[in-house]
Design an enzyme around this catalytic site. Structure first.
Site, PDB file in Angstrom:
ATOM      1  N   HIS A   1       0.862  -1.195   0.000  1.00  0.00           N
ATOM      2  CA  HIS A   1       0.000   0.000   0.000  1.00  0.00           C
ATOM      3  C   HIS A   1       0.889   1.233   0.000  1.00  0.00           C
ATOM      4  O   HIS A   1       1.364   1.679   1.041  1.00  0.00           O
ATOM      5  CB  HIS A   1      -1.009  -0.101   1.158  1.00  0.00           C
ATOM      6  CG  HIS A   1      -1.929  -1.251   0.910  1.00  0.00           C
ATOM      7  ND1 HIS A   1      -3.072  -1.129   0.172  1.00  0.00           N
ATOM      8  CD2 HIS A   1      -1.788  -2.571   1.182  1.00  0.00           C
ATOM      9  CE1 HIS A   1      -3.630  -2.318   0.030  1.00  0.00           C
ATOM     10  NE2 HIS A   1      -2.867  -3.216   0.635  1.00  0.00           N
TER      11      HIS A   1
ATOM     12  N   GLU B   1      10.087   1.169   9.985  1.00  0.00           N
ATOM     13  CA  GLU B   1      10.059  -0.186  10.557  1.00  0.00           C
ATOM     14  C   GLU B   1      11.243  -0.412  11.483  1.00  0.00           C
ATOM     15  O   GLU B   1      12.343   0.117  11.260  1.00  0.00           O
ATOM     16  CB  GLU B   1      10.103  -1.214   9.405  1.00  0.00           C
ATOM     17  CG  GLU B   1       9.925  -2.640   9.889  1.00  0.00           C
ATOM     18  CD  GLU B   1       9.997  -3.671   8.764  1.00  0.00           C
ATOM     19  OE1 GLU B   1      10.306  -3.293   7.617  1.00  0.00           O
ATOM     20  OE2 GLU B   1       9.754  -4.855   9.053  1.00  0.00           O
TER      21      GLU B   1
ATOM     22  N   SER C   1      14.407  -1.976  12.832  1.00  0.00           N
ATOM     23  CA  SER C   1      15.509  -2.451  11.998  1.00  0.00           C
ATOM     24  C   SER C   1      16.206  -3.654  12.614  1.00  0.00           C
ATOM     25  O   SER C   1      16.707  -3.592  13.736  1.00  0.00           O
ATOM     26  CB  SER C   1      16.536  -1.325  11.807  1.00  0.00           C
ATOM     27  OG  SER C   1      17.702  -1.854  11.214  1.00  0.00           O
ATOM     28  N   GLY C   2      16.269  -4.728  11.845  1.00  0.00           N
ATOM     29  CA  GLY C   2      17.019  -5.924  12.259  1.00  0.00           C
ATOM     30  C   GLY C   2      18.510  -5.763  12.015  1.00  0.00           C
ATOM     31  O   GLY C   2      19.292  -6.650  12.328  1.00  0.00           O
ATOM     32  N   ARG C   3      18.901  -4.603  11.436  1.00  0.00           N
ATOM     33  CA  ARG C   3      20.339  -4.313  11.304  1.00  0.00           C
ATOM     34  C   ARG C   3      20.836  -3.642  12.570  1.00  0.00           C
ATOM     35  O   ARG C   3      21.959  -3.835  13.007  1.00  0.00           O
ATOM     36  CB  ARG C   3      20.587  -3.344  10.139  1.00  0.00           C
ATOM     37  CG  ARG C   3      20.292  -3.925   8.796  1.00  0.00           C
ATOM     38  CD  ARG C   3      20.619  -2.912   7.717  1.00  0.00           C
ATOM     39  NE  ARG C   3      22.054  -2.757   7.554  1.00  0.00           N
ATOM     40  CZ  ARG C   3      22.632  -1.716   6.960  1.00  0.00           C
ATOM     41  NH1 ARG C   3      21.907  -0.720   6.491  1.00  0.00           N
ATOM     42  NH2 ARG C   3      23.937  -1.662   6.827  1.00  0.00           N
TER      43      ARG C   3
ATOM     44  N   ASP D   1      -3.537   8.463   5.200  1.00  0.00           N
ATOM     45  CA  ASP D   1      -4.677   9.375   5.121  1.00  0.00           C
ATOM     46  C   ASP D   1      -5.960   8.552   5.034  1.00  0.00           C
ATOM     47  O   ASP D   1      -5.943   7.366   4.685  1.00  0.00           O
ATOM     48  CB  ASP D   1      -4.509  10.384   3.977  1.00  0.00           C
ATOM     49  CG  ASP D   1      -4.672   9.749   2.616  1.00  0.00           C
ATOM     50  OD1 ASP D   1      -5.772   9.281   2.311  1.00  0.00           O
ATOM     51  OD2 ASP D   1      -3.687   9.714   1.862  1.00  0.00           O
ATOM     52  N   LEU D   2      -7.066   9.220   5.357  1.00  0.00           N
ATOM     53  CA  LEU D   2      -8.328   8.497   5.516  1.00  0.00           C
ATOM     54  C   LEU D   2      -8.839   7.898   4.199  1.00  0.00           C
ATOM     55  O   LEU D   2      -9.376   6.782   4.186  1.00  0.00           O
ATOM     56  CB  LEU D   2      -9.368   9.458   6.116  1.00  0.00           C
ATOM     57  CG  LEU D   2     -10.663   8.865   6.638  1.00  0.00           C
ATOM     58  CD1 LEU D   2     -10.431   7.714   7.606  1.00  0.00           C
ATOM     59  CD2 LEU D   2     -11.485   9.955   7.327  1.00  0.00           C
TER      60      LEU D   2
ATOM     61  N   HIS E   1      -9.502   2.698   1.259  1.00  0.00           N
ATOM     62  CA  HIS E   1      -9.133   1.842   0.113  1.00  0.00           C
ATOM     63  C   HIS E   1      -8.484   0.547   0.622  1.00  0.00           C
ATOM     64  O   HIS E   1      -8.824  -0.559   0.189  1.00  0.00           O
ATOM     65  CB  HIS E   1      -8.165   2.616  -0.781  1.00  0.00           C
ATOM     66  CG  HIS E   1      -7.661   1.847  -1.953  1.00  0.00           C
ATOM     67  ND1 HIS E   1      -8.457   1.518  -3.034  1.00  0.00           N
ATOM     68  CD2 HIS E   1      -6.440   1.317  -2.216  1.00  0.00           C
ATOM     69  CE1 HIS E   1      -7.739   0.830  -3.920  1.00  0.00           C
ATOM     70  NE2 HIS E   1      -6.517   0.692  -3.444  1.00  0.00           N
TER      71      HIS E   1
ATOM     72  N   ARG F   1      -8.416  -5.210   2.104  1.00  0.00           N
ATOM     73  CA  ARG F   1      -7.826  -6.154   3.061  1.00  0.00           C
ATOM     74  C   ARG F   1      -8.789  -6.682   4.112  1.00  0.00           C
ATOM     75  O   ARG F   1      -8.414  -7.549   4.893  1.00  0.00           O
ATOM     76  CB  ARG F   1      -6.603  -5.503   3.730  1.00  0.00           C
ATOM     77  CG  ARG F   1      -5.499  -5.121   2.757  1.00  0.00           C
ATOM     78  CD  ARG F   1      -4.955  -6.316   1.998  1.00  0.00           C
ATOM     79  NE  ARG F   1      -3.817  -5.926   1.145  1.00  0.00           N
ATOM     80  CZ  ARG F   1      -3.097  -6.778   0.441  1.00  0.00           C
ATOM     81  NH1 ARG F   1      -3.377  -8.061   0.449  1.00  0.00           N
ATOM     82  NH2 ARG F   1      -2.092  -6.347  -0.303  1.00  0.00           N
TER      83      ARG F   1
END
Ligand SMILES: Cc1cc2nc3c(=O)[nH]c(=O)nc-3n(C[C@H](O)[C@H](O)[C@H](O)COP(=O)(O)OP(=O)(O)OC[C@H]3O[C@@H](n4cnc5c(N)ncnc54)[C@H](O)[C@@H]3O)c2cc1C
Length: 231
Positions: free
Chosen positions: A83, A90, A92-94, A175-176, A181, A186
């Site tokens: 989307h 996110e 971070s796995g680093r 945004d709404l 959408h 989903r």
């Protein structure tokens, strides 16, 4: 709704409300700029909002947005990031070690015989045995991850042994208009059950913030490709 309000999803996951911008009235106010006309009272405002929704005057709905903090398994994140209008950051796995937290369904689903995309809970599956098998896989993968880290392998490489059922976390602002959408796509029967559960929790938050908009959403529930109803 209080910032930090949290809805649990998918076992150890959650959808948390952080904050939001605008209201149903903001949508109406922004639409009224077309004619530079003032509000004619609350009843007319609500009517206008319903008219806008029903006739797909979508841009005023983009004047509102919500920020969520969501914890979900990586295989659902793969669907979520499709989307493109959602703005997200996110975990971070680093930069940090990922936690030993993996998604396990409460009931295993078999492939749907008719709908290729679908799945359904099946009594023919041995649920406890499947859970044991997958839990062992999670434990073994996480033990390898730890072993690689202890041997000095960088976090960015060590994580490659972890299954996509591991949980990740995001901050996301949407945004709404685009949230609606997303919900239409989903929460639909064709979407995977796990993302439907997450979308439903996001909707529950949004419904509290924009009640008129969601009254219209439930009433008209236009599909993504549907035309506006003529009446
Ligand atoms: C049930 C289901 C099954 C799916 N299966 C697959 C699959 O097997 N494989 C796969 O790869 N994907 C799959 N998808 C993902 C799907 O193809 C879309 O990528 C995803 O649903 C996002 O939809 P969207 O592009 O409409 O939404 P968003 O990316 O949220 O965009 C919202 C709207 O903004 C506009 N927009 C955004 N960016 C652009 C752009 N660059 N150009 C033009 N318009 C833009 C479009 O109007 C778009 O509808 C699936 C989705 C669903 C719901």
């Amino acid at each position: 709704m209080e910032p930090g309000h949290t809805l649990p999803i998918l076992g150890q996951g959650f959808v948390r409300y952080i904050d939001h911008l605008g209201s149903d009235l903001r949508i109406v106010e922004s639409a009224r700029i077309s004619y530079k006309s003032p509000s004619k009272g609350i009843e007319q405002d609500k009517k206008l909002l319903i008219y806008l929704y029903k006739n797909r005057h979508t841009s005023p709905f983009e004047q509102c947005s919500i920020t969520y903090n969501i914890k979900m398994p990586i295989f659902i994140m793969r669907q979520f990031v499709r989307h493109r209008t959602f703005r997200l950051n996110e975990w971070s796995g680093r930069y940090s070690e990922l936690a030993d937290e993996f998604y396990l369904p409460t009931r295993w689903r078999a492939a749907d015989a008719k709908n290729k995309q679908g799945s359904q809970v099946s009594d023919s599956l041995d649920h406890p045995a499947l859970t044991r098998e997958v839990k062992a896989c999670h434990d073994s993968a996480y033990a390898t991850y730890q072993s690689l880290l202890q041997k000095g392998v960088a976090r960015e490489l060590a994580r490659m042994v972890l299954p996509v059922s591991i949980f990740t976390e995001v901050y996301v602002n949407c945004d709404l208009h685009n949230l609606i959408h997303f919900l239409q796509l989903r929460e639909d029967d064709h979407a995977q059950q796990e993302i439907r559960e997450m979308a439903a929790a996001m909707r529950v938050v949004a419904e509290k913030l924009y009640p008129w908009t969601f009254e219209a959403f439930h009433k008209y529930r236009l599909g993504v490709t549907d035309q506006s109803p003529s009446a």
